[in-house]
Scaffold this motif. Sequence first.
Motif, PDB file in Angstrom:
ATOM      1  N   GLY A 231       5.226  -5.680 -13.679  1.00 63.56           N
ATOM      2  CA  GLY A 231       5.743  -5.292 -12.376  1.00 63.56           C
ATOM      3  C   GLY A 231       6.877  -6.175 -11.912  1.00 63.56           C
ATOM      4  O   GLY A 231       7.406  -6.997 -12.672  1.00 63.56           O
ATOM      5  N   GLU A 232       7.243  -5.993 -10.652  1.00 66.84           N
ATOM      6  CA  GLU A 232       8.395  -6.685 -10.086  1.00 66.84           C
ATOM      7  C   GLU A 232       8.005  -7.334  -8.764  1.00 66.84           C
ATOM      8  O   GLU A 232       7.082  -6.878  -8.084  1.00 66.84           O
ATOM      9  CB  GLU A 232       9.552  -5.702  -9.829  1.00 66.84           C
ATOM     10  CG  GLU A 232      10.016  -4.913 -11.040  1.00 66.84           C
ATOM     11  CD  GLU A 232       9.122  -3.711 -11.356  1.00 66.84           C
ATOM     12  OE1 GLU A 232       8.980  -3.394 -12.554  1.00 66.84           O
ATOM     13  OE2 GLU A 232       8.548  -3.121 -10.414  1.00 66.84           O
ATOM     14  N   VAL A 233       8.740  -8.367  -8.393  1.00 68.08           N
ATOM     15  CA  VAL A 233       8.491  -9.042  -7.127  1.00 68.08           C
ATOM     16  C   VAL A 233       9.803  -9.619  -6.608  1.00 68.08           C
ATOM     17  O   VAL A 233      10.671 -10.036  -7.402  1.00 68.08           O
ATOM     18  CB  VAL A 233       7.426 -10.150  -7.277  1.00 68.08           C
ATOM     19  CG1 VAL A 233       7.889 -11.245  -8.224  1.00 68.08           C
ATOM     20  CG2 VAL A 233       7.036 -10.733  -5.934  1.00 68.08           C
ATOM     21  N   LEU A 234       9.961  -9.608  -5.291  1.00 66.88           N
ATOM     22  CA  LEU A 234      11.099 -10.271  -4.649  1.00 66.88           C
ATOM     23  C   LEU A 234      10.608 -11.604  -4.102  1.00 66.88           C
ATOM     24  O   LEU A 234       9.670 -11.648  -3.301  1.00 66.88           O
ATOM     25  CB  LEU A 234      11.651  -9.408  -3.509  1.00 66.88           C
ATOM     26  CG  LEU A 234      12.704 -10.085  -2.604  1.00 66.88           C
ATOM     27  CD1 LEU A 234      13.974 -10.390  -3.379  1.00 66.88           C
ATOM     28  CD2 LEU A 234      13.019  -9.215  -1.390  1.00 66.88           C
ATOM     29  N   ILE A 235      11.230 -12.690  -4.543  1.00 60.93           N
ATOM     30  CA  ILE A 235      10.930 -14.024  -4.029  1.00 60.93           C
ATOM     31  C   ILE A 235      11.956 -14.356  -2.950  1.00 60.93           C
ATOM     32  O   ILE A 235      13.162 -14.299  -3.198  1.00 60.93           O
ATOM     33  CB  ILE A 235      10.981 -15.082  -5.153  1.00 60.93           C
ATOM     34  CG1 ILE A 235       9.959 -14.764  -6.247  1.00 60.93           C
ATOM     35  CG2 ILE A 235      10.760 -16.483  -4.586  1.00 60.93           C
ATOM     36  CD1 ILE A 235       8.522 -14.870  -5.824  1.00 60.93           C
ATOM     37  N   HIS A 236      11.473 -14.703  -1.758  1.00 62.18           N
ATOM     38  CA  HIS A 236      12.365 -15.040  -0.640  1.00 62.18           C
ATOM     39  C   HIS A 236      12.067 -16.473  -0.196  1.00 62.18           C
ATOM     40  O   HIS A 236      11.073 -16.738   0.475  1.00 62.18           O
ATOM     41  CB  HIS A 236      12.146 -14.058   0.514  1.00 62.18           C
ATOM     42  CG  HIS A 236      13.173 -14.185   1.600  1.00 62.18           C
ATOM     43  ND1 HIS A 236      13.224 -13.354   2.688  1.00 62.18           N
ATOM     44  CD2 HIS A 236      14.218 -15.053   1.776  1.00 62.18           C
ATOM     45  CE1 HIS A 236      14.218 -13.695   3.477  1.00 62.18           C
ATOM     46  NE2 HIS A 236      14.833 -14.737   2.938  1.00 62.18           N
TER      47      HIS A 236
ATOM     48  N   ILE B 201       0.820  -1.224   0.000  1.00 62.88           N
ATOM     49  CA  ILE B 201       0.000   0.000   0.000  1.00 62.88           C
ATOM     50  C   ILE B 201       0.851   1.270   0.000  1.00 62.88           C
ATOM     51  O   ILE B 201       0.374   2.332  -0.399  1.00 62.88           O
ATOM     52  CB  ILE B 201      -0.984   0.023   1.188  1.00 62.88           C
ATOM     53  CG1 ILE B 201      -0.244  -0.122   2.522  1.00 62.88           C
ATOM     54  CG2 ILE B 201      -2.039  -1.059   1.038  1.00 62.88           C
ATOM     55  CD1 ILE B 201      -1.160   0.006   3.735  1.00 62.88           C
ATOM     56  N   ASP B 202       2.124   1.170   0.425  1.00 62.96           N
ATOM     57  CA  ASP B 202       2.994   2.348   0.384  1.00 62.96           C
ATOM     58  C   ASP B 202       3.751   2.449  -0.933  1.00 62.96           C
ATOM     59  O   ASP B 202       4.612   3.322  -1.105  1.00 62.96           O
ATOM     60  CB  ASP B 202       3.977   2.341   1.560  1.00 62.96           C
ATOM     61  CG  ASP B 202       4.937   1.159   1.506  1.00 62.96           C
ATOM     62  OD1 ASP B 202       4.799   0.302   0.600  1.00 62.96           O
ATOM     63  OD2 ASP B 202       5.835   1.079   2.376  1.00 62.96           O
ATOM     64  N   GLY B 203       3.454   1.545  -1.875  1.00 64.51           N
ATOM     65  CA  GLY B 203       4.086   1.588  -3.185  1.00 64.51           C
ATOM     66  C   GLY B 203       5.349   0.767  -3.315  1.00 64.51           C
ATOM     67  O   GLY B 203       5.913   0.678  -4.403  1.00 64.51           O
ATOM     68  N   SER B 204       5.808   0.168  -2.229  1.00 64.17           N
ATOM     69  CA  SER B 204       7.041  -0.612  -2.293  1.00 64.17           C
ATOM     70  C   SER B 204       6.797  -1.959  -2.966  1.00 64.17           C
ATOM     71  O   SER B 204       5.672  -2.443  -3.066  1.00 64.17           O
ATOM     72  CB  SER B 204       7.620  -0.814  -0.891  1.00 64.17           C
ATOM     73  OG  SER B 204       6.684  -1.429  -0.042  1.00 64.17           O
ATOM     74  N   ILE B 205       7.887  -2.566  -3.440  1.00 63.79           N
ATOM     75  CA  ILE B 205       7.806  -3.805  -4.223  1.00 63.79           C
ATOM     76  C   ILE B 205       7.361  -4.963  -3.344  1.00 63.79           C
ATOM     77  O   ILE B 205       7.813  -5.120  -2.200  1.00 63.79           O
ATOM     78  CB  ILE B 205       9.178  -4.108  -4.870  1.00 63.79           C
ATOM     79  CG1 ILE B 205       9.482  -3.066  -5.946  1.00 63.79           C
ATOM     80  CG2 ILE B 205       9.204  -5.500  -5.487  1.00 63.79           C
ATOM     81  CD1 ILE B 205      10.857  -3.224  -6.560  1.00 63.79           C
ATOM     82  N   LEU B 206       6.489  -5.786  -3.887  1.00 67.59           N
ATOM     83  CA  LEU B 206       5.957  -6.950  -3.185  1.00 67.59           C
ATOM     84  C   LEU B 206       7.060  -7.977  -2.915  1.00 67.59           C
ATOM     85  O   LEU B 206       7.904  -8.246  -3.773  1.00 67.59           O
ATOM     86  CB  LEU B 206       4.860  -7.590  -4.044  1.00 67.59           C
ATOM     87  CG  LEU B 206       4.209  -8.870  -3.509  1.00 67.59           C
ATOM     88  CD1 LEU B 206       3.354  -8.564  -2.295  1.00 67.59           C
ATOM     89  CD2 LEU B 206       3.370  -9.539  -4.603  1.00 67.59           C
ATOM     90  N   THR B 207       7.036  -8.536  -1.707  1.00 71.94           N
ATOM     91  CA  THR B 207       7.882  -9.681  -1.370  1.00 71.94           C
ATOM     92  C   THR B 207       6.982 -10.877  -1.124  1.00 71.94           C
ATOM     93  O   THR B 207       6.011 -10.786  -0.368  1.00 71.94           O
ATOM     94  CB  THR B 207       8.717  -9.411  -0.101  1.00 71.94           C
ATOM     95  OG1 THR B 207       9.617  -8.341  -0.350  1.00 71.94           O
ATOM     96  CG2 THR B 207       9.513 -10.650   0.292  1.00 71.94           C
TER      97      THR B 207
ATOM     98  N   ALA C 282      15.515 -13.863  -4.954  1.00 72.81           N
ATOM     99  CA  ALA C 282      15.610 -13.499  -6.370  1.00 72.81           C
ATOM    100  C   ALA C 282      14.605 -12.391  -6.663  1.00 72.81           C
ATOM    101  O   ALA C 282      13.489 -12.399  -6.139  1.00 72.81           O
ATOM    102  CB  ALA C 282      15.339 -14.708  -7.262  1.00 72.81           C
ATOM    103  N   VAL C 283      15.003 -11.436  -7.488  1.00 78.08           N
ATOM    104  CA  VAL C 283      14.126 -10.364  -7.952  1.00 78.08           C
ATOM    105  C   VAL C 283      13.717 -10.680  -9.386  1.00 78.08           C
ATOM    106  O   VAL C 283      14.574 -10.961 -10.234  1.00 78.08           O
ATOM    107  CB  VAL C 283      14.818  -8.990  -7.889  1.00 78.08           C
ATOM    108  CG1 VAL C 283      13.914  -7.911  -8.495  1.00 78.08           C
ATOM    109  CG2 VAL C 283      15.168  -8.628  -6.455  1.00 78.08           C
ATOM    110  N   ILE C 284      12.415 -10.652  -9.649  1.00 81.73           N
ATOM    111  CA  ILE C 284      11.898 -10.941 -10.973  1.00 81.73           C
ATOM    112  C   ILE C 284      11.269  -9.671 -11.541  1.00 81.73           C
ATOM    113  O   ILE C 284      10.429  -9.029 -10.892  1.00 81.73           O
ATOM    114  CB  ILE C 284      10.848 -12.078 -10.942  1.00 81.73           C
ATOM    115  CG1 ILE C 284      11.481 -13.388 -10.455  1.00 81.73           C
ATOM    116  CG2 ILE C 284      10.260 -12.310 -12.327  1.00 81.73           C
ATOM    117  CD1 ILE C 284      11.450 -13.551  -8.963  1.00 81.73           C
ATOM    118  N   ILE C 285      11.680  -9.319 -12.744  1.00 81.17           N
ATOM    119  CA  ILE C 285      11.132  -8.159 -13.454  1.00 81.17           C
ATOM    120  C   ILE C 285      10.311  -8.712 -14.612  1.00 81.17           C
ATOM    121  O   ILE C 285      10.846  -9.322 -15.547  1.00 81.17           O
ATOM    122  CB  ILE C 285      12.253  -7.240 -13.974  1.00 81.17           C
ATOM    123  CG1 ILE C 285      13.136  -6.793 -12.800  1.00 81.17           C
ATOM    124  CG2 ILE C 285      11.670  -6.050 -14.717  1.00 81.17           C
ATOM    125  CD1 ILE C 285      14.453  -6.188 -13.204  1.00 81.17           C
TER     126      ILE C 285
END
Length: 437
Positions: free
Chosen positions: A335-340, A303-309, A369-372
């Motif tokens: 969009g982009e996502v961080l997979i942890h 909700i603050d605009g930061s990238i989803l993890t 990993a960051v996926i674009i």
Amino acid sequence: MGTFKIEGGIPLQGEVQPQGAKNEALQVLCAVLLTSEKVTISNIPDIIDVNKLITLLGNLGVKIEKLDRNTYTFQADNVDLDYLKSDAFREEGKSLRGSIMIVGPLLARFGQGYIPKPGGDKIGRRRLDTHFDGFINLGATFRYNREEYFYGVEAPNGLKGAYMLLDEASVTGTANILMAAVLAEGTTTIYNAACEPYIQQLCDMLVAMGANISGIGSNLLVINGVQELRGCEHRILPDMIEIGSWIGLAAMTRSEITIKNVSWDSLGIIPTAFGKLGIRMEKRNDDIYIPAHTNGYEIQNYIDGSILTMADAPWPGLTPDLLSIILVVATQARGEVLIHQKMFESRLFFVDKLIDMGAKIILCDPHRAVIIGHDFKSQLKATKMTSPDIRAGISLLIAALSAKGISVIQNIDQIDRGYEDIDIRLKALGAKIERVD
């Protein structure tokens, strides 16, 4: 060693019935060792890992009758304990990770249980301390042959109930300790127990056999031991990991697919997790309908605009088995996502194959990993690759079905370990896939 040849880029359409849950099957099959009476289990998936365990039970002396492809009866009224000390058992047991769960039932009923260091996916360290610490708490004596990687626990005078706080909410550890505790003398309390639906299913089966268990569905299980268990009938849930695989495949190939009889109440956070990637789906009775995503799908930011993890966590969090599928589906999102991937340090090492196909992925370290996403503006390219484990294998298969051209996936035994007739079911949806021996 088999190979798949896949012509990608073809939208699919139709209905698919999910198989029975692999992870539940491995647990409840071991539970048949707790009674001398007949146990009937239905919706057993016809896959390599489960069939190996059924063969192992047969070699242990369990009487097995196959009623149809997915239904068996088991009767463990003449178990051959000498087989546990044979060279054949050492070879057979170490080829299957799920074989560890025969130890709890054998220890509870016969006062002894042995297992070679079990195999399974090469996804990083998968320690067994939780299992054996639990058995020790119940009064068993533990020994380990380091030269032969052979574990043993013995309790000739029986097990005694105890309080224990598990060091991790291990699913197989919880199942193993639970099966040992149901025949122990007195009360056993397991805190920080795994509580996913397959553990709940195991508890329900044990209760149907005469066990006394309370707290089912929570992380605090209380077991009052009984002297013996009886036979029962049990039906295995649909496989939530396979259901997630079909959701991801439908979105990635922009296909219109209905997944039948999914047991919605047992899916937990899985539909929400795919919804965060922008994947639309509808609940139709107990089915999941996924429309063709012709305009793609967009990853939600916080909700603050930061990238989803997106990270794995014990139930009711997201199962780690789905992160590989979520990762590959994200490669064509907007969009982009961080997979942890927190649990296993080698599970993300298949992303180099996706990078070869043109995916935009930054492997930060063994766990992240960051996926674009491409937003389907750049289609993945077909390539030749090898399946390293079950979940990476199905993820590469999804990528190949989306890619332009003909891909080849080798070592598909890894996929067959967890997915029943995957090529046949894909063909029924219109996929162009060929199995080559």
